[in-house]
Each structure stands twice: as C-alpha cells, then as structure tokens.
Design an enzyme around this catalytic site. Structure first.
Site, short mmCIF file in Angstrom:
data_model
loop_
_atom_site.label_atom_id
_atom_site.label_comp_id
_atom_site.label_asym_id
_atom_site.label_seq_id
_atom_site.Cartn_x
_atom_site.Cartn_y
_atom_site.Cartn_z
CE1 TYR A 118 -3.68 2.56 0.77
CE2 TYR A 118 -1.93 3.60 2.04
CZ TYR A 118 -3.16 3.66 1.44
OH TYR A 118 -3.89 4.82 1.46
CD GLU A 206 -5.91 4.66 -1.34
OE1 GLU A 206 -6.93 4.49 -2.05
OE2 GLU A 206 -5.96 4.66 -0.10
#
Ligand code: ADP
Ligand code: MG
Length: 398
Positions: A118, A206
C-alpha cells in the site's frame, strides 16, 4: 475532484511512475480491440467507477457472480466480461447499496503479482505537510489495517522547502521490505509521485496495490487521484477529466452557484452560512433527535439567486421533511436572506415545515419580511430554539 483509474494512470505515466500497458473502452468491441493490441494473452478487465473496492464488489443483477475486476485468458473472454459489466450496476463498499453504473472499462495487461503493498501521498492537516503513507498490507482495506495493525503503517512527512528526499524514499522502501534494484526504482517512482502531487495540486494519490512482480519489478497496479477543487482554476486541462456521471447531480448543481453542498442521509435540510455554523447546526439537529439531510454553506456573500438555488437543491432531495435556515447576517444582510427565502419558498411551492433563525445585520427587517410574506415560516430566536422547532415540526408532520 475525483478522476478514473485510467485517467490517473495516464497522468502518472508522464511522471515516470511504472505502470502496465492498457487502454480505455466504452463498448465490448473497443474492449476486445484493446485486448488484441495488448497481445491477447492474460488481460484484466477493470470497471471504471469513482469508488474503490471494485475487485471485491458485486454486480447488482448478479450478486453471486464475479467482481468489478476480472482476469481474462483470451480476447473472447474480455468481450464476455465487458458485456456483463458495461451498463450494469456495481456495488462496492464505497458505492453504497445503490451501486454505480459501469460505463467505461480499463483493459490492462495481466500481472504476475508476488506482493501487494500500500502506498499513498496525502495532505496531513495535523502537521500541515504532504505525507507518504505506506504499508506492507496492500490490496486490502487500509482503514482496517490502520485500525487493527497500526504498527504496520509507516508515515513520512515531507518538508515543503526541501521537497522529497531520496533517503526518505529509501527508508520507506526498507520498511516495505524492498531490496536490491527495487529500492532505486521505488525511490525514483516516489520522486515522480511527489512531483505529480505538487504540480497538479493533488489532495490524494493512492496506489493500492503497489505490486512487486515475479520478475522483481515494482508497479503501480491501481491508482486513485483527488485534486484540490480550489486549485482547479490553475489546471484547465484537468477539468476536462471530470466525469459528471460519477458526481452527485445536486453537488454539481451546487458547485455552479459556488455553494458548498454535501448530501447526507437525514431528513432535515440545512441552509447555513459559514462552515463552522453549518457544522454546529448539524450537531444541534442531532442533539434534538433528528438527522441532517445535508451540509450546506451558502458562503459569506450569497445573493438572492444563490439562496434560491440552495433552496431548490435542498428540496430536490426526497428525504427532506423539513428545512432549517440558520444565518448570521454579517457580510450578508438578514433582509437579503429573508427575501431569498421568501422568493424561493414561493417559487418551489414549499411543502415542508420551514424554520428560520436569523441573527445579525438588519435582523428586525429580515424577520419582518418573513412575517409579512404570508407564508408558513416559523421564526426562531436562537440555535437551540431553531433546532427544537424544526425537529418537533417534522415529527408532528410524519
Ligand atoms: P479495487 O481497489 O477497486 O478493488 P484494484 O485495481 O486495486 O481495484 O484491483 C483489485 C485487485 O485486482 C488487485 O488487488 C489485484 O490483486 C488485482 N488486479 C488489478 N489489476 C490487475 C492486473 N493488471 N493484473 C493482475 N491482477 C490485477
Ligand atoms: Mg485498489
């Protein structure tokens, strides 16, 4: 402003972020064409909606079927997936139960995934800096990771004067367990991301997941970008990426009149000036046992036209059972508000209880206008009185 994954990837490609090849498709035929151009081997068909969780999402008309991100082993299979996704409603954790209709697909090369990480870059308001947030637990819901395993999340703030530094990138690379040539590639990518973030006035980038492939390459497999609406003025080219199909029509309408409107799920519509007062109004509605239907800040210099527009937007929401107008007349005078409220109430044929609390410049004149309008408008003396009156009126009406 939000954009689609394929648009974000096209932007990030210009900043040297490593990506897979792919192309957008609006029809089954286009999807098959893109797959053919990619070589027709393993291809991934990805629904393009402004919501995450597509992989684990399900289509409304096929709740037990496959999700919004699917692997295809042939061009024909890409066509089959495309046909069953386009025009269908995809429900994910982020769309709400109504789901979102898939109108575009991104057809991308398949990837041999070894690890899913992530990575994001955002504005950390608590420290007033851009920060990098990373975790070894990619591909899944980062909020769950943050809640259950906060130790698995690393954050690195970036000094705005110095900008992103390679050593900061290396620190994160090591925390993510990258090694060898991956470290250099990661640091280079982070430099590109930071450049994209600052040059394009992003509020969020993101990458979830950032993957390490079987061959050891580091690739951005998903991409989400949000832009600061207040900076869009400087980026006319980004404005073209807006997909109004994905936005709440009421919010789009509100933006036209420079109203700050966010739709919520309650029954009491609120029209307030100033974000702080709007928040306080929402709180006090809850305190008196009801729920706000929206956040709406008409701003400091609202005109009669804007007040009318605000009224219409609130009333378009079928859940609204009553309206509370709470205005402090500082820059905006109470009589102007009162005229706007009366004009709007007449124009829209108001069918729900309306409580108005005015305070500030020309308040007496404002109250007089409301009283003499002949409309059923309840005046309130203060915030608590206003909340109590509107909550009671709504309860009595239902
Ligand atoms: P979302 O976050 O909306 O679910 P993603 O783009 O992150 O969508 O895709 C979900 C999952 O699908 C990823 O975590 C990854 O495992 C898989 N995936 C996505 N793109 C590819 C690809 N090109 N090749 C192989 N698997 C992929
Ligand atoms: Mg994702």
């Amino acid at each position: 402003m939000n954009i689609h994954e394929y648009q974000a990837k096209a932007l990030l490609a210009k900043f040297a972020v490593p990506l897979l090849k792919g192309g957008v498709a609006y029809t089954k035929d286009e999807a098959m064409d893109v797959a053919r151009k990619l070589g027709g081997a393993i291809t991934v068909v990805k629904s393009q909606i402004h919501a995450g969780g597509r992989g684990k999402g399900r289509f409304k008309d096929d709740p037990n079927g496959k999700g919004g991100v699917r692997i295809a082993k042939s061009v024909e299979e890409v066509g089959q997936h495309a046909a069953s996704m386009l025009g269908h409603e995809l429900v994910t954790k982020q769309t709400g139960p109504a789901g979102k209709t898939v109108k575009r697909l991104y057809i991308e090369e398949g990837c041999d995934i070894k690890r899913e990480l992530y990575l994001s870059m955002l504005v950390d308001r608590s420290i007033g800096r851009v920060a990098i947030v990373a975790s070894t637990e990619g591909g899944m819901d980062i909020e769950t990771v943050a809640h259950d395993h906060p130790e698995k999340i690393v954050e690195q703030a970036i000094d705005p004067a110095a900008g992103f530094q390679a050593y900061e990138g290396r620190k994160i690379a090591f925390a993510l367990g990258l090694s060898g040539k991956q470290v250099g590639a990661f640091v280079k990518m982070m430099g590109g991301l930071y450049k994209a973030f600052t040059e394009l006035d992003c509020s969020l980038i993101e990458i979830n997941p950032l993957v390490v492939t079987g061959a050891g390459d580091v690739i951005a497999l998903d991409a989400k970008m949000n832009f600061d609406d207040n900076a869009l003025e400087r980026h006319k080219d980004l404005e073209a990426l807006r997909d109004v199909d994905e936005e709440d029509p009421s919010e789009t309408e509100a933006a036209k009149y420079a109203l700050n409107y966010v739709k919520l799920d309650g029954q009491i519509g609120c029209m307030v000036n100033g974000a702080g007062l709007a928040m306080a109004t929402m709180d006090i509605i809850k305190l008196y046992g009801a729920e706000p239907a929206n956040f709406l800040d008409v701003g400091g210099g609202a005109t009669k036209e804007r007040v009318t527009a605000a009224f219409k937007i609130i009333l378009k929401d079928p859940n609204v059972e009553g309206i509370l107008v709470n205005i402090f007349g500082g820059i905006m005078r109470c009589d102007v508000i009162a005229e706007g409220v009366v004009a709007a109430a007449r124009e829209v044929n108001l069918h729900v209880p309306l409580v108005v609390r005015l305070e500030g410049t020309n308040v007496e004149l404002g109250k007089k206008i409301l009283k003499e309008s002949g409309l059923k408008i309840t005046s309130a003396e203060n915030l608590a009185d206003a909340a109590e009156k509107i909550v009671t009126a709504v309860k009595e009406a239902s």
